[in-house]
Motif scaffolding. Structure first.
Motif, short mmCIF file in Angstrom:
data_model
loop_
_atom_site.label_atom_id
_atom_site.label_comp_id
_atom_site.label_asym_id
_atom_site.label_seq_id
_atom_site.Cartn_x
_atom_site.Cartn_y
_atom_site.Cartn_z
N ARG A 126 56.91 95.46 -1.58
CA ARG A 126 56.14 96.69 -1.40
C ARG A 126 55.36 97.04 -2.67
O ARG A 126 54.21 97.47 -2.61
CB ARG A 126 57.07 97.84 -1.01
N ILE A 127 56.00 96.87 -3.83
CA ILE A 127 55.31 97.17 -5.09
C ILE A 127 54.14 96.22 -5.28
O ILE A 127 53.05 96.63 -5.72
CB ILE A 127 56.29 97.07 -6.28
N ALA A 128 54.33 94.93 -4.96
CA ALA A 128 53.25 93.96 -5.10
C ALA A 128 52.07 94.32 -4.20
O ALA A 128 50.90 94.27 -4.62
CB ALA A 128 53.76 92.56 -4.77
N THR A 129 52.35 94.71 -2.96
CA THR A 129 51.28 95.13 -2.06
C THR A 129 50.57 96.37 -2.59
O THR A 129 49.34 96.48 -2.53
CB THR A 129 51.85 95.42 -0.66
N TYR A 130 51.33 97.31 -3.14
CA TYR A 130 50.76 98.53 -3.71
C TYR A 130 49.81 98.19 -4.87
O TYR A 130 48.71 98.75 -4.97
CB TYR A 130 51.89 99.43 -4.20
N LEU A 131 50.22 97.26 -5.73
CA LEU A 131 49.37 96.88 -6.86
C LEU A 131 48.10 96.17 -6.39
O LEU A 131 47.03 96.36 -6.97
CB LEU A 131 50.16 95.99 -7.82
N HIS A 132 48.22 95.36 -5.36
CA HIS A 132 47.03 94.70 -4.81
C HIS A 132 46.05 95.72 -4.23
O HIS A 132 44.83 95.53 -4.30
CB HIS A 132 47.43 93.70 -3.72
N LYS A 133 46.57 96.80 -3.68
CA LYS A 133 45.71 97.82 -3.06
C LYS A 133 45.05 98.72 -4.09
O LYS A 133 43.85 99.01 -4.01
CB LYS A 133 46.53 98.68 -2.09
N VAL A 189 57.95 93.19 -11.79
CA VAL A 189 56.72 93.09 -10.99
C VAL A 189 55.54 93.67 -11.76
O VAL A 189 54.44 93.09 -11.78
CB VAL A 189 56.91 93.81 -9.64
N HIS A 190 55.74 94.81 -12.40
CA HIS A 190 54.65 95.41 -13.18
C HIS A 190 54.30 94.55 -14.39
O HIS A 190 53.12 94.45 -14.77
CB HIS A 190 55.05 96.82 -13.63
N PHE A 191 55.29 93.93 -14.99
CA PHE A 191 55.04 93.03 -16.12
C PHE A 191 54.18 91.85 -15.69
O PHE A 191 53.21 91.49 -16.37
CB PHE A 191 56.38 92.55 -16.69
N LEU A 192 54.53 91.24 -14.57
CA LEU A 192 53.75 90.10 -14.08
C LEU A 192 52.31 90.50 -13.78
O LEU A 192 51.36 89.79 -14.13
CB LEU A 192 54.41 89.52 -12.82
N ARG A 243 50.58 93.03 -14.99
CA ARG A 243 49.86 93.41 -16.21
C ARG A 243 49.36 92.19 -16.97
O ARG A 243 48.30 92.23 -17.62
CB ARG A 243 50.77 94.26 -17.10
N PHE A 244 50.08 91.08 -16.90
CA PHE A 244 49.69 89.88 -17.63
C PHE A 244 49.03 88.83 -16.75
O PHE A 244 48.94 87.66 -17.11
CB PHE A 244 50.90 89.29 -18.35
N GLY A 245 48.56 89.25 -15.57
CA GLY A 245 47.70 88.41 -14.76
C GLY A 245 48.38 87.47 -13.79
O GLY A 245 47.71 86.62 -13.20
N PHE A 246 49.70 87.60 -13.59
CA PHE A 246 50.40 86.75 -12.63
C PHE A 246 50.50 87.47 -11.28
O PHE A 246 50.61 88.69 -11.24
CB PHE A 246 51.81 86.41 -13.12
N ASN A 247 50.47 86.70 -10.21
CA ASN A 247 50.58 87.28 -8.88
C ASN A 247 52.06 87.49 -8.55
O ASN A 247 52.80 86.51 -8.40
CB ASN A 247 49.94 86.36 -7.84
N PRO A 248 52.52 88.72 -8.40
CA PRO A 248 53.95 88.96 -8.11
C PRO A 248 54.40 88.34 -6.79
O PRO A 248 55.58 88.02 -6.63
CB PRO A 248 54.05 90.50 -8.06
N ASP A 249 53.48 88.19 -5.84
CA ASP A 249 53.85 87.59 -4.56
C ASP A 249 54.37 86.17 -4.74
O ASP A 249 55.18 85.70 -3.95
CB ASP A 249 52.65 87.58 -3.61
N ASN A 250 53.88 85.46 -5.76
CA ASN A 250 54.28 84.07 -5.98
C ASN A 250 55.43 83.93 -6.97
O ASN A 250 56.17 82.95 -6.92
CB ASN A 250 53.09 83.24 -6.49
N ILE A 295 62.67 84.70 -8.74
CA ILE A 295 63.49 84.99 -9.91
C ILE A 295 64.39 86.20 -9.66
O ILE A 295 65.56 86.22 -10.06
CB ILE A 295 62.59 85.21 -11.14
N LEU A 296 63.87 87.21 -8.97
CA LEU A 296 64.67 88.41 -8.72
C LEU A 296 65.84 88.13 -7.78
O LEU A 296 66.95 88.62 -8.01
CB LEU A 296 63.78 89.52 -8.14
#
Length: 506
Positions: A339-346, A432-435, A437-444, A449-450
Motif C-alpha cells: 500500500r505504501i509503494a502504491t501511495y508513493l507511485h501515486k 520502503v521510503h528509503f528505497l 528516496r534513493f531511486g529503487f522501486n519498492p515493488d521489486n 527482504i521484509l
C-alpha cells in the motif's frame, strides 16, 4: 518593490530612510495574504490526502480481514504438516531438509508477493485496463516468477547447507544422517521441484486475482492478493516438499542418481522462462536487475532455517507454530508495504517523497499514533496480530493433540507475535521510503527482504518464547519429544525436570 520617499527633516542630510505609501503597502499586504492563502491551500490539500487515506483505512481493513484469516488456515496447515513430517524417515535420515522450510515458504514473499505488488500498482494506475498490455503483463510476470523461483530453488539448498556447515550444525549427526553427494543432490531436487510447482500455481493465481479484482469488482488488489498468496502458498509449498522428499528418497534407495533428472529439467525451465521474460516489454529490465533483493532475502531465510533446525532439536513443538507466526508477520508487513509503494507511485516523484509523507525515518510513536497517511492502518494491523493468531493456535492444539494451552503459553505467544508485527511494520515503513528516496522501486525490492526479516524475527521471538517457557517449566517447552516408532510412546523432558530428578537422586 518601488520605494516612495517623503521629504525628510534630517538636518545632517544623511540618506533618508525609505518609507512606503499606503498604496504600495496595501499591495504588499495583499501579496502577503495571497502567500498565506496559497500555504493554506497546500496544507488543506495535504490534510485532505491524509484524511482520505485514513477514511479508506476502514475499507482496507474490511478487505484485508477475510484474506488474512484465510491465510491463517494456510499457515496453520503448513505448521501441522511440518509437525507431522519431521518424524518421517526421509526427514530423520536427511534432517538438512528442515533448513529448506523457511526459505521455501518465503518464496511467496520473494517472488509471488513481489509479483502481486507490481500487478497491484499497475492495476491502481490503470495499466491493466488495456487488453493487449494486460496479456503481455500476465505472460511476462508468470515467466519472470518461474525463472526466479526455479533459480532460487537451485541456490537455496547450497546456501542453507553452507550456513549449516559453517555453524557446525552437522557435527553431531549420526553416520546415516551425514551428507554425501547424492543426498545433496536430493535436497537440491526437493527444493527446485517444490519451488517450481508452487510458483506455477501461485503466480497464475496472483495474476487472476489482480485482474479480476480490478476489472470486475474494482477492489484494491493490494489488500487481498498477498494474504491469498500466503494462504495457498504455505500449504502448497509444505505439501509439495513433503511429497517430493518422500518420493525422491524412495527412488534414491533404489537409484541413487535419480535426483539429477528433475535438476536438469528445471534448469531448462529456468533458462526458457528467463528468455521469455527477457523479451517481454514489461519484464525485460527486471530479469537482470531484480536479483539482489532475492539473494539477500534468501540468505536471511536460510539463517532463519538454521535457527529453526537448531531449536527443533530442543523444542520440537515449535514446528507447528513457526509457520503461523512467520506467515502472519510476513503477510501483514507485505500488505502495508504494498500500500505504501502504491501511495508513493501515486503522490510522489522519483527520488522525492510526497509532502504528505516527507520523511524516511520517523519515530515509532509518530508512525503508530501520528497523523501520517499510513499510521492508522499500521496501528490496527499491530493490534490485530495477536487476536487473529490465537484461534489458529487453539486449532493446532486440537488437531495435533500435543500442545497444551497453558495461560503462560498463550500470553508468551501473544506477546511474541505482537512484538514481531510492530517491529516489522516500523521497519517496513522506513525501508520502503528509503528505497523510494534513493531511486529503487519498492515493488521489486521491498517485500522479499521484509518477508525474510519477518521469518527471521518470527523464528527468533518464538525461540525466545520457548526458552522463557522452559525456564518456568511450562510443559509446552519440552526439550525433546522422543517418539518410539514401534510403540508410539511419547516422552518429554524439560530442563527443570532434569535438575529436579538429579537433585532427588542425590
Amino acid at each position: 518593490m518601488v520605494a516612495v520617499h517623503e521629504p525628510s527633516d534630517n538636518p545632517n542630510n544623511t540618506i533618508p530612510i525609505p518609507t512606503y505609501t499606503m498604496e504600495i503597502d496595501s499591495k504588499e499586504t495583499v501579496y502577503r495574504i495571497a502567500i498565506n492563502e496559497n500555504e493554506d491551500i497546500q496544507k488543506k490539500e495535504k490534510q485532505r490526502i491524509i484524511d482520505r487515506d485514513e477514511e479508506s483505512t476502514k475499507d482496507a481493513v474490511k478487505q484485508i480481514l477475510l484474506p488474512v484469516i484465510l491465510s491463517g488456515f494456510g499457515n496453520m496447515a503448513a505448521g501441522i504438516i511440518l509437525d507431522t513430517v519431521q518424524y518421517w524417515t526421509v526427514f530423520r535420515k536427511i534432517p538438512q531438509l528442515i533448513i529448506l522450510v523457511p526459505a521455501l515458504l518465503g518464496l511467496k514473499g520473494n517472488v509471488e508477493m513481489t509479483l502481486s505488488s507490481r500487478l497491484g500498482t499497475a492495476a491502481n494506475l490503470g495499466v491493466l485496463e488495456d487488453k493487449k498490455k494486460r496479456r503481455m503483463i500476465v505472460i511476462g510476470s508468470i515467466s519472470l516468477a518461474q525463472c526466479q523461483a526455479s533459480a532460487i530453488g537451485l541456490l537455496t539448498p547450497l546456501i542453507g547447507l553452507g550456513i549449516g556447515y559453517i555453524r557446525g550444525g552437522f557435527d553431531d549427526l549420526s553416520d546415516d544422517q551425514k551428507l554425501n553427494l547424492m543426498k545433496i543432490l536430493l535436497v537440491m531436487a526437493c527444493a527446485v521441484i517444490t519451488s517450481g510447482l508452487a510458483d506455477l500455481i501461485l503466480s497464475s493465481l496472483m495474476c487472476f486475482i489482480c485482474v479480476v479484482s480490478q476489472i470486475c469488482f474494482k477492489i484494491n488488489s493490494d489488500n487481498i492478493s498477498t494474504p491469498i498468496a500466503a494462504s495457498v502458498g504455505d500449504l502448497a509449498t509444505m505439501g509439495f516438499l513433503a511429497i517430493t522428499a518422500k518420493l525422491l528418497y524412495d527412488g534414491y534407495q533404489t537409484v541413487p542418481w535419480v535426483s539429477i533428472i528433475p535438476i536438469c529439467i528445471w534448469s531448462g525451465v529456468t533458462v526458457t522462462a528467463g528468455y521469455i521474460a527477457r523479451h517481454n516489454e514489461f519484464t525485460k529490465k527486471i530479469v537482470f536487475t531484480g536479483w539482489t533483493p532475492l539473494v539477500v532475502s534468501m540468505i536471511i531465510q536460510n539463517t532463519s532455517g538454521a535457527i529453526l533446525e537448531s531449536f527443533l532439536q530442543r523444542f520440537d513443538r515449535m514446528a507447528a507454530f513457526q509457520p503461523v507466526i512467520n506467515g502472519f508477520g510476513g503477510n501483514l508487513v507485505a500488505v502495508q508495504s504494498s500500500r505504501i509503494a502504491t501511495y508513493l507511485h501515486k503522490y510522489g516523484k522519483k527520488k522525492q517523497l510526497p509532502e504528505s509523507d516527507p520523511h524516511i525515518f520517523i519515530g515509532p510513536w509518530k508512525l503508530f499514533f501520528g497523523k501520517g497517511p499510513h499510521g492508522k492502518l499500521a496501528l490496527i494491523l499491530s493490534l490485530m496480530a495477536g487476536p487473529l493468531q490465537l484461534p489458529f493456535v487453539i486449532l493446532i492444539r486440537f488437531v495435533t493433540q500435543r500442545a497444551i494451552l497453558t495461560p503462560q503459553f498463550v500470553v508468551t505467544y501473544y506477546v511474541c507475535c505482537t512484538i514481531q508485527v510492530i517491529v516489522m511494520l516500523y521497519i517496513g515503513y522506513c525501508f520502503v521510503h528509503f528505497l523510494w528516496r534513493f531511486g529503487f522501486n519498492p515493488d521489486n525490492s521491498a517485500i522479499p527482504i521484509l518477508t525474510a526479516l519477518a521469518d527471521l524475527l518470527g523464528s527468533i521471538f518464538l525461540a525466545c518464547g520457548f526458552l522463557v517457557l522452559n525456564a518456568i517449566n511450562d510443559p509446552n517447552a519440552a526439550l525433546k519429544i522422543a517418539v518410539d516408532s514401534t510403540s508410539n510412546v511419547t516422552t518429554t523432558t524439560t530442563i527443570a525436570a532434569v535438575i529436579n530428578n538429579a537433585t532427588i537422586s542425590q
